[in-house]
Scaffold this active site. Structure first.
Site, PDB file in Angstrom:
ATOM      1  N   CYS A 175      95.512 -29.171 -36.835  1.00 15.56           N
ATOM      2  CA  CYS A 175      95.735 -28.891 -38.254  1.00 15.56           C
ATOM      3  C   CYS A 175      94.542 -28.193 -38.902  1.00 15.56           C
ATOM      4  O   CYS A 175      93.390 -28.438 -38.539  1.00 15.56           O
ATOM      5  CB  CYS A 175      96.000 -30.189 -38.994  1.00 15.56           C
ATOM      6  SG  CYS A 175      97.423 -31.062 -38.362  1.00 15.56           S
ATOM      7  N   ARG A 178      93.578 -22.359 -33.545  1.00 17.19           N
ATOM      8  CA  ARG A 178      93.419 -23.792 -33.299  1.00 17.19           C
ATOM      9  C   ARG A 178      94.692 -24.415 -32.724  1.00 17.19           C
ATOM     10  O   ARG A 178      94.657 -25.514 -32.202  1.00 17.19           O
ATOM     11  CB  ARG A 178      93.064 -24.498 -34.617  1.00 17.19           C
ATOM     12  CG  ARG A 178      91.736 -24.033 -35.196  1.00 17.19           C
ATOM     13  CD  ARG A 178      91.523 -24.648 -36.541  1.00 17.19           C
ATOM     14  NE  ARG A 178      91.442 -26.096 -36.451  1.00 17.19           N
ATOM     15  CZ  ARG A 178      90.338 -26.786 -36.222  1.00 17.19           C
ATOM     16  NH1 ARG A 178      89.206 -26.151 -36.057  1.00 17.19           N
ATOM     17  NH2 ARG A 178      90.358 -28.092 -36.173  1.00 17.19           N
ATOM     18  N   TRP A 217      99.861 -29.217 -36.840  1.00 17.41           N
ATOM     19  CA  TRP A 217     100.153 -29.477 -35.422  1.00 17.41           C
ATOM     20  C   TRP A 217     100.759 -30.875 -35.401  1.00 17.41           C
ATOM     21  O   TRP A 217     100.065 -31.865 -35.675  1.00 17.41           O
ATOM     22  CB  TRP A 217      98.858 -29.418 -34.619  1.00 17.41           C
ATOM     23  CG  TRP A 217      99.019 -29.349 -33.131  1.00 17.41           C
ATOM     24  CD1 TRP A 217      99.218 -28.218 -32.387  1.00 17.41           C
ATOM     25  CD2 TRP A 217      98.954 -30.437 -32.204  1.00 17.41           C
ATOM     26  NE1 TRP A 217      99.292 -28.548 -31.054  1.00 17.41           N
ATOM     27  CE2 TRP A 217      99.132 -29.898 -30.904  1.00 17.41           C
ATOM     28  CE3 TRP A 217      98.759 -31.811 -32.329  1.00 17.41           C
ATOM     29  CZ2 TRP A 217      99.123 -30.673 -29.757  1.00 17.41           C
ATOM     30  CZ3 TRP A 217      98.756 -32.587 -31.185  1.00 17.41           C
ATOM     31  CH2 TRP A 217      98.936 -32.021 -29.909  1.00 17.41           C
ATOM     32  N   ASN A 242      94.522 -33.262 -43.310  1.00 11.87           N
ATOM     33  CA  ASN A 242      94.267 -33.369 -41.863  1.00 11.87           C
ATOM     34  C   ASN A 242      93.839 -34.800 -41.588  1.00 11.87           C
ATOM     35  O   ASN A 242      93.056 -35.365 -42.360  1.00 11.87           O
ATOM     36  CB  ASN A 242      93.093 -32.479 -41.430  1.00 11.87           C
ATOM     37  CG  ASN A 242      93.439 -31.015 -41.458  1.00 11.87           C
ATOM     38  OD1 ASN A 242      94.575 -30.643 -41.676  1.00 11.87           O
ATOM     39  ND2 ASN A 242      92.423 -30.189 -41.234  1.00 11.87           N
ATOM     40  N   GLY A 243      94.287 -35.369 -40.494  1.00 13.54           N
ATOM     41  CA  GLY A 243      93.879 -36.735 -40.144  1.00 13.54           C
ATOM     42  C   GLY A 243      95.083 -37.648 -40.098  1.00 13.54           C
ATOM     43  O   GLY A 243      96.231 -37.191 -40.058  1.00 13.54           O
ATOM     44  N   GLU A 257      86.756 -26.380 -12.918  1.00 16.38           N
ATOM     45  CA  GLU A 257      86.919 -25.537 -14.107  1.00 16.38           C
ATOM     46  C   GLU A 257      87.859 -24.367 -13.800  1.00 16.38           C
ATOM     47  O   GLU A 257      88.710 -24.000 -14.627  1.00 16.38           O
ATOM     48  CB  GLU A 257      85.542 -25.053 -14.581  1.00 16.38           C
ATOM     49  CG  GLU A 257      85.539 -24.090 -15.753  1.00 16.38           C
ATOM     50  CD  GLU A 257      86.253 -24.597 -17.000  1.00 16.38           C
ATOM     51  OE1 GLU A 257      86.598 -25.778 -17.060  1.00 16.38           O
ATOM     52  OE2 GLU A 257      86.491 -23.773 -17.902  1.00 16.38           O
ATOM     53  N   LYS A 290      91.322 -23.712 -15.835  1.00 12.74           N
ATOM     54  CA  LYS A 290      91.607 -22.443 -16.531  1.00 12.74           C
ATOM     55  C   LYS A 290      92.946 -21.893 -16.076  1.00 12.74           C
ATOM     56  O   LYS A 290      93.753 -21.455 -16.877  1.00 12.74           O
ATOM     57  CB  LYS A 290      90.507 -21.451 -16.160  1.00 12.74           C
ATOM     58  CG  LYS A 290      89.689 -20.702 -17.114  1.00 12.74           C
ATOM     59  CD  LYS A 290      89.108 -21.194 -18.346  1.00 12.74           C
ATOM     60  CE  LYS A 290      89.465 -22.482 -18.929  1.00 12.74           C
ATOM     61  NZ  LYS A 290      88.462 -23.154 -19.682  1.00 12.74           N
ATOM     62  N   GLU A 323      96.008 -24.059 -17.360  1.00  7.82           N
ATOM     63  CA  GLU A 323      96.290 -24.100 -18.797  1.00  7.82           C
ATOM     64  C   GLU A 323      96.850 -22.792 -19.344  1.00  7.82           C
ATOM     65  O   GLU A 323      97.619 -22.808 -20.288  1.00  7.82           O
ATOM     66  CB  GLU A 323      95.070 -24.553 -19.613  1.00  7.82           C
ATOM     67  CG  GLU A 323      93.935 -23.575 -19.669  1.00  7.82           C
ATOM     68  CD  GLU A 323      92.779 -24.056 -20.532  1.00  7.82           C
ATOM     69  OE1 GLU A 323      93.023 -24.649 -21.590  1.00  7.82           O
ATOM     70  OE2 GLU A 323      91.622 -23.818 -20.142  1.00  7.82           O
ATOM     71  N   HIS A 344      92.390 -34.965   4.690  1.00  8.19           N
ATOM     72  CA  HIS A 344      92.807 -36.352   4.466  1.00  8.19           C
ATOM     73  C   HIS A 344      94.123 -36.451   3.696  1.00  8.19           C
ATOM     74  O   HIS A 344      94.436 -37.504   3.153  1.00  8.19           O
ATOM     75  CB  HIS A 344      91.697 -37.117   3.734  1.00  8.19           C
ATOM     76  CG  HIS A 344      90.435 -37.209   4.534  1.00  8.19           C
ATOM     77  ND1 HIS A 344      90.326 -37.988   5.659  1.00  8.19           N
ATOM     78  CD2 HIS A 344      89.241 -36.574   4.408  1.00  8.19           C
ATOM     79  CE1 HIS A 344      89.110 -37.852   6.178  1.00  8.19           C
ATOM     80  NE2 HIS A 344      88.435 -36.990   5.429  1.00  8.19           N
ATOM     81  N   LYS A 390      93.061 -25.745 -29.884  1.00  5.59           N
ATOM     82  CA  LYS A 390      91.660 -25.421 -29.608  1.00  5.59           C
ATOM     83  C   LYS A 390      90.761 -26.634 -29.757  1.00  5.59           C
ATOM     84  O   LYS A 390      89.828 -26.826 -29.002  1.00  5.59           O
ATOM     85  CB  LYS A 390      91.215 -24.299 -30.547  1.00  5.59           C
ATOM     86  CG  LYS A 390      89.796 -23.825 -30.321  1.00  5.59           C
ATOM     87  CD  LYS A 390      89.670 -23.060 -29.028  1.00  5.59           C
ATOM     88  CE  LYS A 390      88.231 -22.687 -28.702  1.00  5.59           C
ATOM     89  NZ  LYS A 390      88.093 -22.346 -27.271  1.00  5.59           N
TER      90      LYS A 390
END
Ligand code: F6R
Length: 599
Positions: free
Chosen positions: A2, A27, A78, A104-105, A481, A485, A488, A504, A594
C-alpha cells in the site's frame, strides 16, 4: 504494497496525486483511488478503481471533474483484509461522504470498533479495517469542529499500525498520523505534500521531514506538528532528498530491471568511493559507535537474506567472528536460545520496512545495526547504527543493485572490523581493499559479457520448466540468489543445491536438457565430479566461471572473501531475458510487492 500520497495547495490536486501514485506503482498494488476537495468547499470527490493507476486515470478523465481546491489524498492498495474490489479500495468515506481517509497498516481492534459504530447507526460499505477510521473521524469532527483534534482522538482509540491521511469537504487541510508505518512530509513553493515513500516526492520537494511514531501533522496554510495530546510541537528535523526525478525515470531502457542491472558498476563505484577511505584505518566500523561484538546474528528475508549469508561468511573469513543468519520470519524460534552477551544483531533490508524484519527485532535486546538503502526507514529509526547502501531508488520489484550494494557495504564493514580488531595485518587489509576497489571494473566487464550470452540462452531455454543452480561454499548464497531471481520473474521452478548434495536425491530430477547453472568459486576442480555426474544424465550444463570454455566467463583471479559477486550479472540477465522471452513483466512480477509490509 500500500502507498499513500497527499497534497495541500496545488491547483489541480488530482494531477499531482495521479503522478505520485504512478511513482508508487513499483511497490505492487491491486487497486487505487484519490479524493479531492471541490471548488465550493462542500464537495469531496472520491474516485476509485480496481487495477492499475491508468484505470483510475481513465475513470477520472471520463468524469471530467472541475478543478478543485488543490487538496487531496491518494492510495494504492495491496489487498490483505477484504478482497480486491472497488468498495474495498481507498479512500474510505464516512456515512455522509464528506470525510475521506487513506490508511496503510492494520487496525487490530477494527472489529470491536466497527461493532460499536454500527451500534450507533453507522453504515459500512467495505470489508476493510480502515473504514472504521472514517466513521470515527465523522463522530469526533462533528463534536470538535477540528479535523486535527478529531484525528488526535481517533488515533488514541486505535490499536495496530497506521500511516493515515484524512481530509474533509469543509476543512481546507489534510491531517496525517503515523504509528509504526512510514510517512514523510515536504513543502514546495506553493504547496505541501506527504507520502508513505519518498519515491513519490522525488523532484517535487528538495527535503522531507520523517514522521516518528505517534506524530500528527496538519497540512494547512502552514505545516503544523502535534504530539499525541494534540499540542503543537516543533517539526522533526528535515533531511535532504538525495534522489532526483531522473533517478526514477526508466530512460532508454526497456524496463527498470534492465536499467538497475546496468547501474550496478557505477552504483558500487560510488559506494566504494565513500566507504573505502574509511576501511583501512577501521573508521567505517568505529564511527558506528557499537560495542565490539563476539558474535553476529544477521536477520533478513529473501534477497537480503542471501546478501546477509555472503556478509556473514565474509565476517568469518576476514575477522574470525562467528556469524549466523536467521530468516526474519523464523526469528521467534530463537527466543529460548539463551543469553545474548556480546551479540550484535545486523538487520539487512533494502526497504527498511519489511514487517518480518521489524517484528523479529522486537525480540532483540542488544544493539542492532541496520544495513539498508533507506536511512530514514522504520528499521533505521529502530536501530542503534545504520550503514547506508546508497543504491539509489530501485523500482523493479526484483532486487538487483540493492543486493550488490548490500554485499559490498557488508564486505567493506567486515574488512574495517578486521582492521580494528587486528585479525588481519595492515598488508592483508590493504590487499582485500584493493580487490574490493576492483569491483566496479569487474562488474562492468561481467555485465558486458553476460548480457548477450543470457539473451541467447533465454531463447534456447524458454521451454525449460525447472532450473538448478549449483555451487559450493561461498558460491552458495549467490546460487540461491540466482534461483530466487529466476523463479520470481519467470515463474519457472528454480532451486539452488550444494553440488555434493545432488547425488543424495535431487539427481533423480535430471532429464535430458535440464538446465543446471554451475557457479565456481575458485573450486572448479572440486565441482568437476558433481558436474560430470549431472552431464552424464543429460543435464544442460551452463558454467559461470573463469575459464574461456565457461558459458559465462566472468570471474577472474583467486576467489575473494565475499565470493563470486560478479556472478549476479549472469543470473540477473538470464532471469530478465527469460522473463522477457516468456512475455512476463520483469518489473512487476505477479503476486509480489516491492516492500513486504505484512507479516
Ligand atoms: C527479491 C526481493 C525480495 C526482498 C525481500 C526483503 O528480489 O526483492 O526477496 O529481498 O522481500 O526485502 P527488504 O530487503 O526490503 O527487506
Amino acid at each position: 504494497m500500500c502507498g499513500i500520497v497527499a497534497c495541500r495547495g496545488r491547483e489541480h490536486a488530482s494531477d499531482f496525486l495521479l503522478a505520485a501514485l504512478r511513482r508508487l506503482e513499483y511497490r505492487g498494488y491491486d487497486s487505487a483511488g484519490i479524493a479531492v476537495t471541490g471548488t465550493d468547499r462542500d464537495d469531496l470527490r472520491a474516485t476509485r478503481a480496481v487495477g492499475r493507476v491508468a484505470a483510475l486515470e481513465a475513470r477520472i478523465a471520463l468524469e471530467r471533474p472541475a478543478p478543485g481546491l488543490g487538496i487531496g489524498i491518494g492510495h494504492t492498495r495491496w489487498a490483505t483484509h477484504g478482497g480486491v474490489s472497488e468498495p474495498n479500495a481507498h479512500p474510505h468515506r464516512d456515512c455522509n461522504g464528506a470525510i475521506a481517509v487513506v490508511h496503510n497498516g492494520i487496525i487490530d481492534n477494527a472489529a470491536e470498533l466497527e461493532a460499536e459504530l454500527r451500534g450507533r447507526g453507522h453504515v459500512f460499505t467495505s470489508q476493510v479495517d480502515s473504514e472504521v477510521i472514517a466513521h470515527l473521524v465523522e463522530e469526533l469532527y462533528a463534536e470538535t469542529g477540528s479535523l486535527a483534534a478529531a484525528t488526535v482522538r481517533v488515533v488514541g482509540r486505535l490499536r495496530g499500525t497506521w500511516a493515515l491521511a484524512v481530509t474533509a469537504a469543509s476543512a481546507a487541510e489534510v491531517v496525517l498520523a503515523s504509528h509504526r508505518s512510514p510517512l514523510v512530509v515536504g513543502s514546495g513553493p506553493d504547496a505541501h505534500f506527504a507520502a508513505s515513500d519518498i519515491t513519490a516526492l522525488a523532484g517535487t520537494v528538495g527535503s522531507v521531514c520523517v514522521l516518528r511514531d505517534d506524530d500528527i501533522v496538519v497540512l494547512g496554510d502552514q505545516v503544523t506538528w502535534l504530539d499525541p495530546m494534540g499540542r503543537e510541537v516543533p517539526p522533526r528535523e528535515s533531511v535532504r532528498l538525495q534522489w532526483a526525478a531522473e533517478d526514477i525515470e526508466q530512460g532508454a531502457y526497456d524496463d527498470f530491471m534492465e536499467k538497475e542491472i546496468a547501474e550496478q558498476p557505477s552504483v558500487v563505484g560510488r559506494l566504494l568511493e565513500r566507504l573505502l577511505p574509511e576501511v583501512l584505518d577501521g573508521a567505517l566500523w568505529t564511527q558506528l559507535d557499537l560495542p565490539r561484538p563476539s558474535r553476529l546474528r544477521f536477520v533478513a528475508c529473501g534477497t537480503s537474506l542471501h546478501a546477509s549469508q555472503v556478509v556473514a561468511r565474509t565476517f568469518g573469513a576476514l575477522a574470525g567472528v562467528p556469524a549466523e543468519t536467521v530468516v526474519a520470519s523464523e526469528y521467534d524460534e530463537l527466543a529460548a536460545s539463551g543469553p545474548d552477551e556480546g551479540l550484535l544483531t545486523i538487520a539487512v533490508s533494502q526497504s527498511g520496512e519489511t514487517s518480518d524484519v521489524l517484528h523479529a527485532l522486537e525480540d532483540v535486546g542488544g544493539p542492532v545495526l541496520a544495513i539498508t538503502n533507506r536511512p530514514h526507514s522504520s528499521l533505521a529509526r529502530r536501530s542503534h547504527a545504520v550503514l547506508e547502501t546508497s543504491a539509489g531508488p530501485e523500482i523493479g520489484v526484483a532486487a538487483t543493485k540493492t543486493f550488490t550494494t548490500q554485499v559490498v557495504a557488508g564486505a567493506a564493514l567486515a574488512l574495517s572490523f578486521a582492521a580494528v580488531t587486528k585479525s588481519l595485518g595492515t598488508t592483508a587489509v590493504a590487499r582485500h581493499a584493493l580487490r574490493l576497489g576492483s569491483l566496479p571494473g569487474r562488474l562492468e566487464s561481467a555485465h558486458t559479457t553476460a548480457f548477450p550470452v543470457a539473451m541467447a540462452l533465454a531463447e534456447e531455454l524458454a521451454e525449460s520448466r525447472t532450473f538448478f543452480f549449483v555451487s559450493r561454499g561461498g558460491g552458495l548464497p549467490y546460487a540461491a540468489e540466482g534461483a530466487l531471481k529466476l523463479k520470481e520473474i519467470t515463474y519457472r521452478n528454480a532451486e539452488a543445491i550444494p553440488a555434493g548434495e545432488f547425488k543424495h536425491g535431487p539427481i533423480a530430477l535430471i532429464e535430458k536438457g535440464t538446465p543446471v547453472l554451475v557457479l565456481e568459486n575458485g573450486d572448479a576442480a572440486r565441482l568437476a565430479g558433481s558436474v560430470a555426474e549431472l552431464a552424464s544424465r543429460g543435464a544442460r550444463i551452463i558454467r559461470i566461471g573463469s575459464g574461456s570454455e565457461d558459458t559465462f566467463p566472468i570471474l577472474s583471479g583467486p576467489a575473494p572473501a565475499w565470493g563470486p559477486l560478479e556472478s549476479v550479472l549472469a543470473f540477473q540477465h538470464l532471469a530478465r531475458c527469460l522473463a522477457v522471452t516468456l512475455g512476463r513483466d520483469a518489473d512487476k512480477p505477479r503476486n509480489l510487492a516491492k516492500s513486504v509490509t505484512v507479516l
